[in-house]
Design a protein around this motif. Structure first.
Motif, PDB file in Angstrom:
ATOM      1  N   ILE A  65      11.079  -0.791  -8.232  1.00  0.00           N
ATOM      2  CA  ILE A  65      10.308  -1.870  -8.882  1.00  0.00           C
ATOM      3  C   ILE A  65      11.239  -2.762  -9.706  1.00  0.00           C
ATOM      4  CG2 ILE A  65       8.531  -2.338 -10.638  1.00  0.00           C
ATOM      5  CD1 ILE A  65       7.163   0.332  -9.576  1.00  0.00           C
ATOM      6  N   ASP A  66      12.123  -2.147 -10.448  1.00  0.00           N
ATOM      7  CA  ASP A  66      13.056  -2.937 -11.273  1.00  0.00           C
ATOM      8  C   ASP A  66      13.957  -3.798 -10.394  1.00  0.00           C
ATOM      9  OD1 ASP A  66      11.948  -1.902 -13.552  1.00  0.00           O
ATOM     10  OD2 ASP A  66      13.519  -0.395 -13.883  1.00  0.00           O
ATOM     11  N   CYS A  67      14.385  -3.228  -9.290  1.00  0.00           N
ATOM     12  CA  CYS A  67      15.254  -3.964  -8.362  1.00  0.00           C
ATOM     13  C   CYS A  67      14.498  -5.166  -7.788  1.00  0.00           C
ATOM     14  CB  CYS A  67      15.719  -3.021  -7.260  1.00  0.00           C
ATOM     15  SG  CYS A  67      16.898  -3.749  -6.113  1.00  0.00           S
ATOM     16  N   LEU A  68      13.245  -4.960  -7.394  1.00  0.00           N
ATOM     17  CA  LEU A  68      12.436  -6.064  -6.864  1.00  0.00           C
ATOM     18  C   LEU A  68      12.317  -7.172  -7.909  1.00  0.00           C
ATOM     19  CD1 LEU A  68       9.664  -3.947  -5.101  1.00  0.00           C
ATOM     20  CD2 LEU A  68      11.156  -5.617  -3.945  1.00  0.00           C
ATOM     21  N   LEU A  69      11.950  -6.786  -9.115  1.00  0.00           N
ATOM     22  CA  LEU A  69      11.739  -7.797 -10.167  1.00  0.00           C
ATOM     23  C   LEU A  69      13.043  -8.537 -10.483  1.00  0.00           C
ATOM     24  CD1 LEU A  69       9.281  -5.784 -12.436  1.00  0.00           C
ATOM     25  CD2 LEU A  69       8.727  -7.766 -11.001  1.00  0.00           C
ATOM     26  N   ALA A  70      14.136  -7.805 -10.473  1.00  0.00           N
ATOM     27  CA  ALA A  70      15.435  -8.435 -10.748  1.00  0.00           C
ATOM     28  C   ALA A  70      15.797  -9.451  -9.670  1.00  0.00           C
ATOM     29  CB  ALA A  70      16.525  -7.363 -10.855  1.00  0.00           C
ATOM     30  N   HIS A  71      15.231  -9.269  -8.469  1.00  0.00           N
ATOM     31  CA  HIS A  71      15.493 -10.210  -7.373  1.00  0.00           C
ATOM     32  C   HIS A  71      14.356 -11.215  -7.195  1.00  0.00           C
ATOM     33  CE1 HIS A  71      18.541  -7.173  -6.532  1.00  0.00           C
ATOM     34  NE2 HIS A  71      19.170  -8.103  -5.825  1.00  0.00           N
ATOM     35  N   GLY A  72      13.496 -11.310  -8.188  1.00  0.00           N
ATOM     36  CA  GLY A  72      12.436 -12.319  -8.155  1.00  0.00           C
ATOM     37  C   GLY A  72      11.322 -11.991  -7.186  1.00  0.00           C
ATOM     38  N   ILE A  73      11.125 -10.693  -6.884  1.00  0.00           N
ATOM     39  CA  ILE A  73      10.100 -10.288  -5.925  1.00  0.00           C
ATOM     40  C   ILE A  73       9.013  -9.487  -6.639  1.00  0.00           C
ATOM     41  CG2 ILE A  73       9.653  -8.969  -3.806  1.00  0.00           C
ATOM     42  CD1 ILE A  73      12.677  -9.504  -3.129  1.00  0.00           C
ATOM     43  N   THR A  74       7.767  -9.902  -6.428  1.00  0.00           N
ATOM     44  CA  THR A  74       6.626  -9.255  -7.078  1.00  0.00           C
ATOM     45  C   THR A  74       6.149  -8.070  -6.241  1.00  0.00           C
ATOM     46  OG1 THR A  74       5.943 -11.375  -7.967  1.00  0.00           O
ATOM     47  CG2 THR A  74       4.267  -9.641  -7.921  1.00  0.00           C
ATOM     48  N   PRO A  75       6.059  -6.876  -6.871  1.00  0.00           N
ATOM     49  CA  PRO A  75       5.580  -5.710  -6.118  1.00  0.00           C
ATOM     50  C   PRO A  75       4.059  -5.624  -6.084  1.00  0.00           C
ATOM     51  CG  PRO A  75       6.301  -5.037  -8.310  1.00  0.00           C
ATOM     52  CD  PRO A  75       6.494  -6.526  -8.234  1.00  0.00           C
ATOM     53  N   LEU A  76       3.504  -5.268  -4.918  1.00  0.00           N
ATOM     54  CA  LEU A  76       2.084  -4.891  -4.785  1.00  0.00           C
ATOM     55  C   LEU A  76       2.104  -3.467  -4.271  1.00  0.00           C
ATOM     56  CD1 LEU A  76       2.307  -8.076  -3.924  1.00  0.00           C
ATOM     57  CD2 LEU A  76      -0.117  -7.766  -3.454  1.00  0.00           C
ATOM     58  N   VAL A  77       1.376  -2.576  -4.921  1.00  0.00           N
ATOM     59  CA  VAL A  77       1.562  -1.163  -4.624  1.00  0.00           C
ATOM     60  C   VAL A  77       0.300  -0.498  -4.074  1.00  0.00           C
ATOM     61  CG1 VAL A  77       2.130   1.079  -5.628  1.00  0.00           C
ATOM     62  CG2 VAL A  77       3.439  -0.945  -6.283  1.00  0.00           C
ATOM     63  N   THR A  78       0.476   0.172  -2.939  1.00  0.00           N
ATOM     64  CA  THR A  78      -0.582   0.993  -2.352  1.00  0.00           C
ATOM     65  C   THR A  78      -0.389   2.426  -2.841  1.00  0.00           C
ATOM     66  OG1 THR A  78      -0.373  -0.348  -0.348  1.00  0.00           O
ATOM     67  CG2 THR A  78      -1.689   1.662  -0.176  1.00  0.00           C
ATOM     68  N   LEU A  79      -1.453   3.040  -3.336  1.00  0.00           N
ATOM     69  CA  LEU A  79      -1.341   4.423  -3.809  1.00  0.00           C
ATOM     70  C   LEU A  79      -1.387   5.422  -2.657  1.00  0.00           C
ATOM     71  CD1 LEU A  79      -3.651   4.287  -6.954  1.00  0.00           C
ATOM     72  CD2 LEU A  79      -1.157   4.540  -6.927  1.00  0.00           C
ATOM     73  N   TYR A  80      -2.214   5.115  -1.654  1.00  0.00           N
ATOM     74  CA  TYR A  80      -2.361   6.100  -0.572  1.00  0.00           C
ATOM     75  C   TYR A  80      -2.243   5.452   0.794  1.00  0.00           C
ATOM     76  CZ  TYR A  80      -3.884  10.039   2.176  1.00  0.00           C
ATOM     77  OH  TYR A  80      -3.922  11.063   3.093  1.00  0.00           O
ATOM     78  N   HIS A  81      -1.069   5.615   1.397  1.00  0.00           N
ATOM     79  CA  HIS A  81      -0.872   5.158   2.769  1.00  0.00           C
ATOM     80  C   HIS A  81      -0.593   6.399   3.628  1.00  0.00           C
ATOM     81  CE1 HIS A  81       0.155   1.347   5.201  1.00  0.00           C
ATOM     82  NE2 HIS A  81       0.078   2.343   6.060  1.00  0.00           N
ATOM     83  N   TRP A  82      -1.497   7.355   3.526  1.00  0.00           N
ATOM     84  CA  TRP A  82      -1.659   8.460   4.477  1.00  0.00           C
ATOM     85  C   TRP A  82      -0.796   9.701   4.255  1.00  0.00           C
ATOM     86  CZ3 TRP A  82      -1.581   5.189   9.647  1.00  0.00           C
ATOM     87  CH2 TRP A  82      -2.538   4.156   9.550  1.00  0.00           C
ATOM     88  N   ASP A  83       0.154   9.673   3.304  1.00  0.00           N
ATOM     89  CA  ASP A  83       0.998  10.864   3.132  1.00  0.00           C
ATOM     90  C   ASP A  83       0.452  11.789   2.047  1.00  0.00           C
ATOM     91  OD1 ASP A  83       1.683   8.741   1.484  1.00  0.00           O
ATOM     92  OD2 ASP A  83       3.843   8.892   1.797  1.00  0.00           O
ATOM     93  N   LEU A  84      -0.637  12.448   2.387  1.00  0.00           N
ATOM     94  CA  LEU A  84      -1.261  13.413   1.468  1.00  0.00           C
ATOM     95  C   LEU A  84      -0.339  14.619   1.262  1.00  0.00           C
ATOM     96  CD1 LEU A  84      -4.147  14.010   0.118  1.00  0.00           C
ATOM     97  CD2 LEU A  84      -4.475  15.569   2.048  1.00  0.00           C
ATOM     98  N   PRO A  85      -0.189  15.097   0.006  1.00  0.00           N
ATOM     99  CA  PRO A  85       0.583  16.334  -0.189  1.00  0.00           C
ATOM    100  C   PRO A  85       0.010  17.468   0.672  1.00  0.00           C
ATOM    101  CG  PRO A  85       0.172  15.276  -2.300  1.00  0.00           C
ATOM    102  CD  PRO A  85      -0.625  14.516  -1.276  1.00  0.00           C
TER     103      PRO A  85
END
Ligand code: GCO
Length: 471
Positions: free
Chosen positions: A101-121
């Motif tokens: 996330i920090d790397c994205l922001l440092a490069h001017g890129i806004t993160p949108l985050v999905t909590l569950y994209h199918w990899d259930l523990p």
């Protein structure tokens, strides 16, 4: 040629998912997910290495920046945060996403985050039967809270679930996806869907009560649907049957999840046809669900013609019918027009279907925070690097779909953003690495990244905030 301009604040980006790109399956204290287990047992490939993004995220973010991309949708791997699906956060897992996330922001890129994209523990599958177990609802709530607390100061757009339709139909109905469960009468499909909805509502409630007032982000869900176009017929009664069947297909794809979220309960048609296999919500749960998405996330790839399954004699005009819905509840048969171009997945290319689907969503739900197209794209057979970088098929596909989206917007669809699937070629689930969806080529032997023509196309769309349409 016409230039189609987009609103000044329109959000352009690309999307990925953790298991499809990260690799590093046994690093950073990560636990096993159901996809580790399932891919080993039942797929041609695994996500053990994938695009090695876990180690190469800085290079990937730099490449995104060099292409002028300003938004990036990715998912968090639940077993990196909670290796067994419960308990305190794993510091190493949290550190990885902090760094990304920090790397994205440092490069001017806004993160949108999905909590569950199918990899259930995997532990939640082993102990509770995955999404068939009610226990997974409070587990997801706990996981979501850890993510909001850790990342919500910088992440301002959250998606609870990606395509719960796939989780439930493919994971607990046909068995094509992890955990590979099957259900002949669909009861498991509807039960797992019910739990996904309750988990979504619980996570949104936590966000709204505990985090949103201070963090001021938005939260929603991403659903997937094809457009279903009714087969025409000169007999008025048969034409009406086809129209109803097409509508049912869309309700079983989208309405199943979107109706509880925007209207407070499952569509009446589902209740009537599924009977007790479709669980009921308590009044309290309905209240929690209704309004639980600030916007609608929509993933869209293809369209079909649909006929009422009772009118079977028309199928022959249309070649081989694709799967006729699932478990017969929809009583509709999806048909592919023989003249339609197909992607390497065999999915039909029908930009006007996208336009109709967006307008359908707008009419039925009018989401207050608008519609975000969180995925759209196509697989192209690209056996060599040379073939990959001249991906004219993908350029035409994306241009056609984005132009169709613009047409829908002109007719009132409140679309606020568009994310191409995918930034990188990646692990296409049960099909492994054989299907390439990226705008950036990945050589899986060397992990070299090479932007394709479609990456340059997207760069220029972002830079001009417009697409060109040949009329
Ligand atoms: C999906 C997916 C992606 C797939 C893509 C192509 O949400 O279905 O988010 O993971 O790779 O749809 O099938």
């Amino acid at each position: 040629v016409t230039t189609l301009k987009f609103p000044a604040d329109f959000v352009w980006g690309t999307a990925t998912a953790s298991y499809q790109i990260e690799g590093a399956w046994d690093e950073g204290g990560r636990g096993l997910s159901i996809w580790d287990t399932f891919s080993r047992a039942s797929c041609p490939d695994t996500g053990d290495v994938a695009c090695d993004h876990f180690h190469r995220y800085q290079e990937d973010v730099k490449l995104m920046q060099s292409l002028g991309l300003k938004n990036y949708r990715f998912s968090i791997s639940w077993p990196r945060i909670q290796p067994t699906g419960r308990g305190p956060a794993n510091a190493e897992g949290v550190a990885f996403y902090h760094a990304l996330i920090d790397c994205l922001l440092a490069h001017g890129i806004t993160p949108l985050v999905t909590l569950y994209h199918w990899d259930l523990p995997q532990a939640l599958e082993t102990e509770h039967g995955g999404w068939l177990g009610r226990e997974v609802v409070p587990a997801f709530e706990e996981y979501a809270r850890l993510c909001f607390a850790a990342f919500g100061d910088r992440v301002k757009t959250w998606l609870t679930f990606n395509e719960p339709w796939c989780t439930c139909v493919l994971g607990y109905g046909t068995g094509e996806h992890a955990p590979g469960a099957t259900s002949a009468d669909g009861a498991k499909v509807y039960l797992s869907g019910h739990h996904c909805l309750l988990a979504h509502a619980a996570a949104v409630d936590v966000y709204r009560r505990e985090f949103q007032p201070a963090q001021r982000g938005a939260i929603g869900i991403t659903l997937n649907a094809n457009w279903n176009e009714p087969l025409a017929h000169s007999d008025v009664a048969i034409a009406a049957n086809h129209r109803d069947a097409a509508e049912r297909m869309t309700l079983w794809a989208l309405g199943w999840f979107a109706d509880p979220i925007w209207k407070g309960d499952y569509p009446e048609e589902m209740r009537a046809r599924c009977g007790p296999r479709l669980p009921s919500f308590t009044e309290e749960e309905k209240v929690l669900l209704k309004g639980s998405s600030d916007f609608l996330g929509l993933n869209h790839y293809s369209s079909d013609f649909v006929q009422d399954s009772g009118d079977g004699d028309f199928i022959s005009h249309w070649g081989k019918p694709s799967k006729g819905g699932y478990f017969g509840d929809q009583h509709g048969t999806a048909l592919t027009h023989p003249a339609w171009a197909r992607t390497d997945m065999g999915w039909s290319v029908v930009p006007w279907g996208f336009e109709k689907l967006l307008l359908w969503c707008q009419r039925r739900y009018s989401p207050a925070g608008g519609i975000y197209v969180t995925e759209n794209g196509c697989a192209v057979a690209e056996p060599t690097k040379e073939a990959a970088i001249k991906d004219d098929f993908r350029v035409a596909f994306l241009n056609g779909y984005v132009a169709a989206m613009h047409q829908a917007m002109e007719q009132g669809a409140d679309v606020r953003g568009y994310f191409a699937w995918s930034f990188l070629d990646n692990f296409e689930w049960s099909l492994g690495y054989s299907k390439r969806f990226g705008i950036v080529r990945v050589d899986y032997d060397t992990q070299e990244r090479t932007p394709k023509a479609s990456a340059r196309w997207l760069s220029s769309v972002v830079a001009s905030n417009a697409v060109q349409l040949a009329r």
